[in-house]
Design a protein around this motif. Structure first.
Motif, PDB file in Angstrom:
ATOM      1  N   MET A 236       1.407  -1.634   0.003  1.00 11.83           N
ATOM      2  CA  MET A 236       0.129   0.201   0.072  1.00 11.83           C
ATOM      3  C   MET A 236       0.595   1.135  -0.157  1.00 11.83           C
ATOM      4  SD  MET A 236      -2.830   0.961   2.855  1.00 11.83           S
ATOM      5  CE  MET A 236      -3.417   2.130   3.008  1.00 11.83           C
ATOM      6  N   ASP A 237       0.614   2.277  -0.840  1.00 11.91           N
ATOM      7  CA  ASP A 237       1.227   3.129  -0.765  1.00 11.91           C
ATOM      8  C   ASP A 237       0.851   4.601   0.486  1.00 11.91           C
ATOM      9  OD1 ASP A 237       1.908   3.358  -3.400  1.00 11.91           O
ATOM     10  OD2 ASP A 237       0.376   3.920  -4.470  1.00 11.91           O
ATOM     11  N   ARG A 238       2.651   5.081   0.879  1.00 12.70           N
ATOM     12  CA  ARG A 238       2.452   5.493   2.177  1.00 12.70           C
ATOM     13  C   ARG A 238       1.708   7.034   1.637  1.00 12.70           C
ATOM     14  NH1 ARG A 238       7.900   6.741   4.463  1.00 12.70           N
ATOM     15  NH2 ARG A 238       7.883   8.232   3.820  1.00 12.70           N
ATOM     16  N   PRO A 239       0.415   7.914   2.670  1.00 15.43           N
ATOM     17  CA  PRO A 239      -0.566   8.734   2.557  1.00 15.43           C
ATOM     18  C   PRO A 239       0.280   9.841   2.062  1.00 15.43           C
ATOM     19  CG  PRO A 239      -0.395   7.623   4.736  1.00 15.43           C
ATOM     20  CD  PRO A 239       0.490   6.639   4.142  1.00 15.43           C
ATOM     21  N   LEU A 240      -0.079  10.965   1.566  1.00 10.82           N
ATOM     22  CA  LEU A 240       0.995  12.261   1.219  1.00 10.82           C
ATOM     23  C   LEU A 240       0.751  12.922   1.929  1.00 10.82           C
ATOM     24  CD1 LEU A 240      -0.565  11.905  -2.645  1.00 10.82           C
ATOM     25  CD2 LEU A 240       1.908  11.570  -2.405  1.00 10.82           C
ATOM     26  N   LEU A 241       1.784  14.013   2.070  1.00  8.58           N
ATOM     27  CA  LEU A 241       1.602  14.824   3.215  1.00  8.58           C
ATOM     28  C   LEU A 241       2.362  16.224   2.404  1.00  8.58           C
ATOM     29  CD1 LEU A 241       1.034  16.916   5.568  1.00  8.58           C
ATOM     30  CD2 LEU A 241       4.071  16.042   6.089  1.00  8.58           C
ATOM     31  N   PHE A 242       0.888  16.979   1.701  1.00  9.05           N
ATOM     32  CA  PHE A 242       1.686  18.393   0.814  1.00  9.05           C
ATOM     33  C   PHE A 242       2.202  19.402   1.845  1.00  9.05           C
ATOM     34  CE2 PHE A 242      -2.089  15.986  -1.686  1.00  9.05           C
ATOM     35  CZ  PHE A 242      -0.763  15.549  -2.315  1.00  9.05           C
ATOM     36  N   LEU A 243       2.455  20.174   1.464  1.00  9.60           N
ATOM     37  CA  LEU A 243       3.250  20.978   2.473  1.00  9.60           C
ATOM     38  C   LEU A 243       3.946  22.729   1.011  1.00  9.60           C
ATOM     39  CD1 LEU A 243       6.775  19.662   3.707  1.00  9.60           C
ATOM     40  CD2 LEU A 243       4.595  20.421   5.091  1.00  9.60           C
ATOM     41  N   ASP A 244       2.997  23.761   1.841  1.00 11.98           N
ATOM     42  CA  ASP A 244       3.489  24.567   2.227  1.00 11.98           C
ATOM     43  C   ASP A 244       4.338  25.527   2.891  1.00 11.98           C
ATOM     44  OD1 ASP A 244       2.183  27.078   0.981  1.00 11.98           O
ATOM     45  OD2 ASP A 244       1.851  27.770   2.708  1.00 11.98           O
ATOM     46  N   VAL A 245       4.797  26.547   2.032  1.00 10.18           N
ATOM     47  CA  VAL A 245       6.228  27.213   2.307  1.00 10.18           C
ATOM     48  C   VAL A 245       5.903  28.759   3.119  1.00 10.18           C
ATOM     49  CG1 VAL A 245       8.286  28.271   1.935  1.00 10.18           C
ATOM     50  CG2 VAL A 245       8.122  26.085   0.449  1.00 10.18           C
ATOM     51  N   ASP A 246       4.869  29.480   2.708  1.00 11.85           N
ATOM     52  CA  ASP A 246       4.945  30.233   3.526  1.00 11.85           C
ATOM     53  C   ASP A 246       3.585  30.431   4.121  1.00 11.85           C
ATOM     54  OD1 ASP A 246       6.928  32.548   1.552  1.00 11.85           O
ATOM     55  OD2 ASP A 246       5.479  32.432  -0.141  1.00 11.85           O
ATOM     56  N   GLY A 247       4.650  31.035   5.523  1.00 11.40           N
ATOM     57  CA  GLY A 247       3.081  30.587   6.115  1.00 11.40           C
ATOM     58  C   GLY A 247       2.998  29.570   6.942  1.00 11.40           C
ATOM     59  N   THR A 248       3.453  28.362   6.366  1.00  9.89           N
ATOM     60  CA  THR A 248       3.378  27.437   6.770  1.00  9.89           C
ATOM     61  C   THR A 248       5.219  26.940   7.917  1.00  9.89           C
ATOM     62  OG1 THR A 248       2.215  26.832   6.018  1.00  9.89           O
ATOM     63  CG2 THR A 248       3.156  24.617   6.510  1.00  9.89           C
ATOM     64  N   LEU A 249       5.782  26.696   6.707  1.00  6.11           N
ATOM     65  CA  LEU A 249       7.326  26.069   7.192  1.00  6.11           C
ATOM     66  C   LEU A 249       8.017  27.849   7.053  1.00  6.11           C
ATOM     67  CD1 LEU A 249       8.242  23.655   4.754  1.00  6.11           C
ATOM     68  CD2 LEU A 249       7.817  23.490   6.715  1.00  6.11           C
ATOM     69  N   LEU A 250       7.404  28.703   7.078  1.00  5.28           N
ATOM     70  CA  LEU A 250       8.440  30.571   6.624  1.00  5.28           C
ATOM     71  C   LEU A 250       6.979  30.555   7.554  1.00  5.28           C
ATOM     72  CD1 LEU A 250      10.841  31.724   5.802  1.00  5.28           C
ATOM     73  CD2 LEU A 250       9.672  31.896   3.862  1.00  5.28           C
ATOM     74  N   PRO A 251       8.002  31.105   8.485  1.00 10.16           N
ATOM     75  CA  PRO A 251       5.843  31.886   9.560  1.00 10.16           C
ATOM     76  C   PRO A 251       6.577  33.249   8.941  1.00 10.16           C
ATOM     77  CG  PRO A 251       7.832  30.462  11.160  1.00 10.16           C
ATOM     78  CD  PRO A 251       8.815  30.952   9.755  1.00 10.16           C
ATOM     79  N   VAL A 252       5.388  33.743   8.991  1.00 11.27           N
ATOM     80  CA  VAL A 252       5.333  35.396   8.398  1.00 11.27           C
ATOM     81  C   VAL A 252       4.845  36.467   9.731  1.00 11.27           C
ATOM     82  CG1 VAL A 252       5.403  34.633   5.867  1.00 11.27           C
ATOM     83  CG2 VAL A 252       3.209  35.047   7.321  1.00 11.27           C
ATOM     84  N   GLY A 253       4.560  36.168  10.997  1.00  8.22           N
ATOM     85  CA  GLY A 253       4.330  37.141  12.223  1.00  8.22           C
ATOM     86  C   GLY A 253       5.394  37.691  12.335  1.00  8.22           C
ATOM     87  N   GLY A 254       4.570  38.651  13.153  1.00  4.19           N
ATOM     88  CA  GLY A 254       5.602  39.585  13.890  1.00  4.19           C
ATOM     89  C   GLY A 254       6.297  40.716  12.849  1.00  4.19           C
ATOM     90  N   ASP A 255       7.558  40.784  13.548  1.00  2.48           N
ATOM     91  CA  ASP A 255       8.325  42.146  12.228  1.00  2.48           C
ATOM     92  C   ASP A 255       8.436  41.702  11.240  1.00  2.48           C
ATOM     93  OD1 ASP A 255       8.110  43.756  14.536  1.00  2.48           O
ATOM     94  OD2 ASP A 255       9.805  43.792  15.587  1.00  2.48           O
ATOM     95  N   VAL A 256       8.126  41.664   9.678  1.00  2.00           N
ATOM     96  CA  VAL A 256       8.300  41.538   8.880  1.00  2.00           C
ATOM     97  C   VAL A 256       9.099  42.195   7.913  1.00  2.00           C
ATOM     98  CG1 VAL A 256       7.448  40.120   6.353  1.00  2.00           C
ATOM     99  CG2 VAL A 256       6.460  40.296   8.716  1.00  2.00           C
ATOM    100  N   PRO A 257      10.668  41.958   7.490  1.00  2.00           N
ATOM    101  CA  PRO A 257      10.872  42.961   6.580  1.00  2.00           C
ATOM    102  C   PRO A 257      10.513  42.907   5.326  1.00  2.00           C
ATOM    103  CG  PRO A 257      11.998  40.945   7.144  1.00  2.00           C
ATOM    104  CD  PRO A 257      11.028  40.611   7.989  1.00  2.00           C
ATOM    105  N   SER A 258      10.394  43.831   4.583  1.00  2.00           N
ATOM    106  CA  SER A 258       9.861  44.453   3.964  1.00  2.00           C
ATOM    107  C   SER A 258      10.256  43.530   2.865  1.00  2.00           C
ATOM    108  CB  SER A 258      10.216  46.593   3.451  1.00  2.00           C
ATOM    109  OG  SER A 258       9.851  46.303   1.859  1.00  2.00           O
ATOM    110  N   VAL A 259       9.932  42.916   2.298  1.00  2.00           N
ATOM    111  CA  VAL A 259      10.515  42.310   1.280  1.00  2.00           C
ATOM    112  C   VAL A 259       8.863  42.500  -0.464  1.00  2.00           C
ATOM    113  CG1 VAL A 259      11.109  40.158  -0.160  1.00  2.00           C
ATOM    114  CG2 VAL A 259      11.285  40.522   2.672  1.00  2.00           C
ATOM    115  N   ALA A 260       9.046  42.463  -1.457  1.00  2.00           N
ATOM    116  CA  ALA A 260       8.772  42.434  -2.577  1.00  2.00           C
ATOM    117  C   ALA A 260       8.077  41.015  -2.557  1.00  2.00           C
ATOM    118  CB  ALA A 260       9.179  43.122  -3.656  1.00  2.00           C
ATOM    119  N   TRP A 261       6.604  40.987  -2.411  1.00  2.00           N
ATOM    120  CA  TRP A 261       6.413  39.571  -3.264  1.00  2.00           C
ATOM    121  C   TRP A 261       6.247  39.238  -4.763  1.00  2.00           C
ATOM    122  CZ3 TRP A 261       3.864  35.892   0.450  1.00  2.00           C
ATOM    123  CH2 TRP A 261       4.073  36.465   2.193  1.00  2.00           C
TER     124      TRP A 261
END
Length: 173
Positions: free
Chosen positions: A1-26
């Motif tokens: 049986m295939d293992r389950p998939l785990l779909f991973l987002d980056v921004d906000g999931t692995l890369l927290p965006v709260g607090g003092d966010v430096p000015s970075v263009a999206w």
């Protein structure tokens, strides 16, 4: 049986965006080594993700850039990248509305198609009830759509939810 998939987002999931966010263009510069937020990635997440009994897949607007810029910082190998198509502009009609008026994520249909009935978990900071309802109606296998708090990114609580869900799958006949 295939293992389950785990779909991973980056921004906000692995890369927290709260607090003092430096000015970075999206824009294109967001997904480069020059992005100061990359320092917020937690190297401890890599081994913890690899220890889960599932197949990790990037599900992010970073697309293949996640393998170049995020994976090495987490100690992850090159991961498959979900085929999500182009990131739509906010005014694009592909940001369809559910019957309840909540926007369905541009990723939802693509992830269900890619899972093809296989159990999957999806970690993202933009999951909403419209996504959950659509997956319930269109995916024949088990699915966990778990919203991560973008201000903090993945926490112990998030890992616990995924581990318990995976444990529940393994106990099913």
């Amino acid at each position: 049986m295939d293992r389950p998939l785990l779909f991973l987002d980056v921004d906000g999931t692995l890369l927290p965006v709260g607090g003092d966010v430096p000015s970075v263009a999206w824009d294109e510069s967001w997904q480069t080594d020059a992005n100061p937020l990359l320092a917020r990635l937690s190297p401890a997440h890599g081994p913890r993700l690899l220890a889960l009994s599932c197949e990790l897949v990037w599900a992010t607007a970073w697309m293949a850039d996640a393998n170049e810029l995020v994976a090495p910082r987490l100690g992850l190998p090159q991961l498959p990248v979900a085929e999500l198509g182009e990131v739509p502009a906010a005014e694009d009609p592909s940001w369809s509305l559910s019957a309840a008026g909540a926007a369905l994520s541009w990723k939802t249909r693509a992830l269900v198609d890619q899972a093809a009935g296989r159990p999957f978990a999806w970690l993202d900071d933009e999951i909403n009830d419209a996504d959950r309802a659509w997956v319930d109606a269109h995916h024949s296998g088990p699915a966990l759509l778990h919203r991560v708090d973008a201000r903090h990114g993945l926490t112990e609580r998030d890992f616990t939810v995924v581990r318990e869900w995976l444990r529940g799958l393994s106990s099913q006949p």
